[in-house]
Design a protein around this motif. Structure first.
Motif, PDB file in Angstrom:
ATOM      1  N   ASP A 192     -25.440  28.742 -20.612  1.00  0.00           N
ATOM      2  CA  ASP A 192     -26.803  28.449 -21.528  1.00  0.00           C
ATOM      3  C   ASP A 192     -26.849  28.318 -22.846  1.00  0.00           C
ATOM      4  N   THR A 193     -26.366  26.864 -23.507  1.00  0.00           N
ATOM      5  CA  THR A 193     -26.245  26.620 -24.471  1.00  0.00           C
ATOM      6  C   THR A 193     -27.684  26.784 -26.041  1.00  0.00           C
ATOM      7  N   ALA A 194     -28.656  27.061 -25.409  1.00  0.00           N
ATOM      8  CA  ALA A 194     -29.984  27.404 -25.668  1.00  0.00           C
ATOM      9  C   ALA A 194     -29.793  28.512 -26.473  1.00  0.00           C
ATOM     10  N   GLY A 195     -29.640  29.494 -25.140  1.00  0.00           N
ATOM     11  CA  GLY A 195     -29.226  31.109 -25.594  1.00  0.00           C
ATOM     12  C   GLY A 195     -28.584  31.222 -25.724  1.00  0.00           C
ATOM     13  N   ALA A 196     -27.471  30.907 -25.777  1.00  0.00           N
ATOM     14  CA  ALA A 196     -25.736  31.240 -26.842  1.00  0.00           C
ATOM     15  C   ALA A 196     -25.794  30.741 -28.625  1.00  0.00           C
ATOM     16  N   GLU A 197     -26.976  30.059 -29.153  1.00  0.00           N
ATOM     17  CA  GLU A 197     -27.435  30.144 -29.854  1.00  0.00           C
ATOM     18  C   GLU A 197     -28.301  30.903 -30.257  1.00  0.00           C
ATOM     19  N   LYS A 198     -29.207  31.304 -30.368  1.00  0.00           N
ATOM     20  CA  LYS A 198     -30.153  31.718 -30.073  1.00  0.00           C
ATOM     21  C   LYS A 198     -29.287  33.583 -30.701  1.00  0.00           C
ATOM     22  N   VAL A 199     -28.415  33.863 -29.974  1.00  0.00           N
ATOM     23  CA  VAL A 199     -28.039  34.738 -30.555  1.00  0.00           C
ATOM     24  C   VAL A 199     -27.689  35.212 -31.482  1.00  0.00           C
ATOM     25  N   TYR A 200     -27.039  33.931 -32.397  1.00  0.00           N
ATOM     26  CA  TYR A 200     -26.483  34.164 -33.881  1.00  0.00           C
ATOM     27  C   TYR A 200     -26.717  33.203 -34.560  1.00  0.00           C
ATOM     28  N   ASP A 201     -28.545  32.631 -33.972  1.00  0.00           N
ATOM     29  CA  ASP A 201     -29.862  32.511 -34.759  1.00  0.00           C
ATOM     30  C   ASP A 201     -29.831  32.958 -35.851  1.00  0.00           C
ATOM     31  N   GLY A 202     -30.100  32.120 -37.209  1.00  0.00           N
ATOM     32  CA  GLY A 202     -29.814  33.316 -38.758  1.00  0.00           C
ATOM     33  C   GLY A 202     -28.843  34.211 -39.056  1.00  0.00           C
ATOM     34  N   VAL A 203     -28.331  35.052 -38.180  1.00  0.00           N
ATOM     35  CA  VAL A 203     -27.147  35.819 -38.969  1.00  0.00           C
ATOM     36  C   VAL A 203     -25.922  34.763 -39.902  1.00  0.00           C
ATOM     37  N   GLU A 204     -26.575  35.675 -41.140  1.00  0.00           N
ATOM     38  CA  GLU A 204     -25.394  34.584 -41.868  1.00  0.00           C
ATOM     39  C   GLU A 204     -24.154  35.576 -41.886  1.00  0.00           C
ATOM     40  N   GLN A 205     -23.207  34.453 -41.791  1.00  0.00           N
ATOM     41  CA  GLN A 205     -21.485  34.848 -41.344  1.00  0.00           C
ATOM     42  C   GLN A 205     -21.076  35.673 -40.690  1.00  0.00           C
ATOM     43  N   PRO A 206     -21.652  35.350 -39.685  1.00  0.00           N
ATOM     44  CA  PRO A 206     -20.828  36.036 -38.210  1.00  0.00           C
ATOM     45  C   PRO A 206     -19.393  35.896 -38.733  1.00  0.00           C
ATOM     46  N   GLN A 241     -24.101  48.734 -34.017  1.00  0.00           N
ATOM     47  CA  GLN A 241     -24.147  47.440 -32.354  1.00  0.00           C
ATOM     48  C   GLN A 241     -25.571  46.745 -32.447  1.00  0.00           C
ATOM     49  N   HIS A 242     -26.597  47.760 -32.897  1.00  0.00           N
ATOM     50  CA  HIS A 242     -27.804  47.832 -32.436  1.00  0.00           C
ATOM     51  C   HIS A 242     -29.071  47.155 -33.862  1.00  0.00           C
ATOM     52  N   LEU A 243     -28.255  47.207 -35.185  1.00  0.00           N
ATOM     53  CA  LEU A 243     -28.912  46.904 -36.599  1.00  0.00           C
ATOM     54  C   LEU A 243     -28.211  45.304 -36.598  1.00  0.00           C
ATOM     55  N   LEU A 244     -29.135  45.052 -36.782  1.00  0.00           N
ATOM     56  CA  LEU A 244     -28.247  43.060 -36.594  1.00  0.00           C
ATOM     57  C   LEU A 244     -29.116  41.989 -37.922  1.00  0.00           C
ATOM     58  N   ALA A 245     -29.100  42.175 -39.224  1.00  0.00           N
ATOM     59  CA  ALA A 245     -29.587  41.178 -40.377  1.00  0.00           C
ATOM     60  C   ALA A 245     -30.209  39.748 -39.563  1.00  0.00           C
ATOM     61  N   ARG A 246     -31.275  39.280 -39.575  1.00  0.00           N
ATOM     62  CA  ARG A 246     -31.302  37.805 -39.230  1.00  0.00           C
ATOM     63  C   ARG A 246     -31.864  37.183 -40.883  1.00  0.00           C
ATOM     64  N   GLY A 247     -31.025  35.782 -40.933  1.00  0.00           N
ATOM     65  CA  GLY A 247     -31.578  35.567 -42.556  1.00  0.00           C
ATOM     66  C   GLY A 247     -30.879  36.253 -44.116  1.00  0.00           C
ATOM     67  N   ALA A 248     -30.813  35.299 -44.754  1.00  0.00           N
ATOM     68  CA  ALA A 248     -29.744  35.548 -45.892  1.00  0.00           C
ATOM     69  C   ALA A 248     -29.702  37.022 -46.551  1.00  0.00           C
ATOM     70  N   LEU A 249     -28.872  37.156 -46.489  1.00  0.00           N
ATOM     71  CA  LEU A 249     -28.161  38.584 -46.881  1.00  0.00           C
ATOM     72  C   LEU A 249     -28.337  38.388 -48.620  1.00  0.00           C
ATOM     73  N   ARG A 250     -28.849  39.433 -49.391  1.00  0.00           N
ATOM     74  CA  ARG A 250     -29.252  39.859 -50.751  1.00  0.00           C
ATOM     75  C   ARG A 250     -29.636  41.098 -51.290  1.00  0.00           C
ATOM     76  N   PRO A 251     -29.707  41.506 -52.521  1.00  0.00           N
ATOM     77  CA  PRO A 251     -29.752  43.127 -53.284  1.00  0.00           C
ATOM     78  C   PRO A 251     -30.936  42.998 -53.393  1.00  0.00           C
ATOM     79  N   ARG A 252     -31.649  44.081 -52.863  1.00  0.00           N
ATOM     80  CA  ARG A 252     -33.157  44.504 -52.771  1.00  0.00           C
ATOM     81  C   ARG A 252     -33.341  44.294 -54.694  1.00  0.00           C
ATOM     82  N   ASP A 253     -34.547  43.833 -54.038  1.00  0.00           N
ATOM     83  CA  ASP A 253     -35.225  43.797 -55.898  1.00  0.00           C
ATOM     84  C   ASP A 253     -35.283  45.926 -56.752  1.00  0.00           C
TER      85      ASP A 253
END
Length: 253
Positions: A192-206, A241-253
């Motif tokens: 399942d190509t779409a499903g596989a890509e979704k696993v990594y979707d939005g993860v900055e630099q796995p 294992q259960h805590l994955l950030a999706r989107g850009a990593l950036r310091p808090r304001d």
């Protein structure tokens, strides 16, 4: 000797070790991919199914004929399915046990005499290194079959280190978290190509395969008296294992 050498972390490890001056025998089932890798980097492949006792015995005989063995890097393995325990398919669980645990036992038993012979022939130590997974450390829904298989492999590694106490043979476990490779998740999801890509979707630099290969290379090239018992590695975006950030990593304001 590097198992799982036809793709992903195994292939990257063959490349890294060859670049560092090691003579490498890459082992996997797909002979054509191994041959292409040999032609590119100068490794020496051997096609085998590492869950087959006959294939592993033939591999050991081949290695004994072709030179001293100083390191076993066992990467072959994999996952099948994301079913809950109650929905698990016996054939998937059986395959995962054989691919991850049984293969590790067969290869280790076959290679230890050769590693000892390599020490006697002039080496000051030998290496066994196993790539498990953070799935061996933390369970997650839909992962029980893979959790169980990788935990089983990790326990094999822990017991082996105790059993080899007193011998100059290092036993190292490298446990990666999220690694983006061309096949692992795709195979787990049955193509399942779409499903596989979704696993990594939005993860900055796995992590990628070469990141793990760099750690493996470091462990093998470390001073002979230094043993890296367990290296757990994750991308910065994956704090657990259960805590994955999706989107850009950036310091808090």
């Amino acid at each position: 000797m590097v198992t799982g050498a036809s793709s992903g972390i195994g292939e990257a490890t063959v490349r890294a070790l060859r670049a560092g001056g090691w003579d490498v025998v890459g082992v996997a089932r797909r002979a054509e991919r191994l041959a292409a890798l040999d032609a590119e980097v100068g490794s020496a492949s051997y096609a085998a199914d590492l869950s087959s006792e006959a294939d592993v015995a033939a591999l050991a005989e081949h290695l004994a004929r072709t030179g001293d063995v100083h390191a076993l890097v066992h990467i072959a393995g994999g996952a099948r399915g994301v079913d809950r325990v109650e929905d698990g398919k016996a054939e998937d669980w059986r395959w995962m046990f054989e691919a991850n645990v049984l293969s590790a036992q067969l290869v280790t038993a076959a290679l230890l005499p050769l590693l000892r012979a390599g020490i006697r022939a002039g080496g000051d130590h030998a290496d066994t290194l196993y790539v498990t997974s953070t799935a061996a450390q933390t369970a997650y829904p839909g992962g029980a079959g893979y959790n169980a298989a990788k935990a089983g492999e990790a326990m094999l590694v822990h017991a082996l280190r105790l059993e080899l106490n007193g011998e100059p043979i290092r036993v190292t476990e490298v446990a990666p978290g999220m690694v983006y490779t061309e096949e692992f998740t795709l195979n787990r999801l049955g193509g399942d190509t779409a499903g596989a890509e979704k696993v990594y979707d939005g993860v900055e630099q796995p992590l990628v395969a070469s990141d793990v290969a760099d750690v493996i290379s470091y462990a093998l090239n470390a001073p002979g008296h230094v043993n890296l018992d367990l290296v757990t590695m994750r991308p910065v975006a994956q704090s657990a294992q259960h805590l994955l950030a999706r989107g850009a990593l950036r310091p808090r304001d």
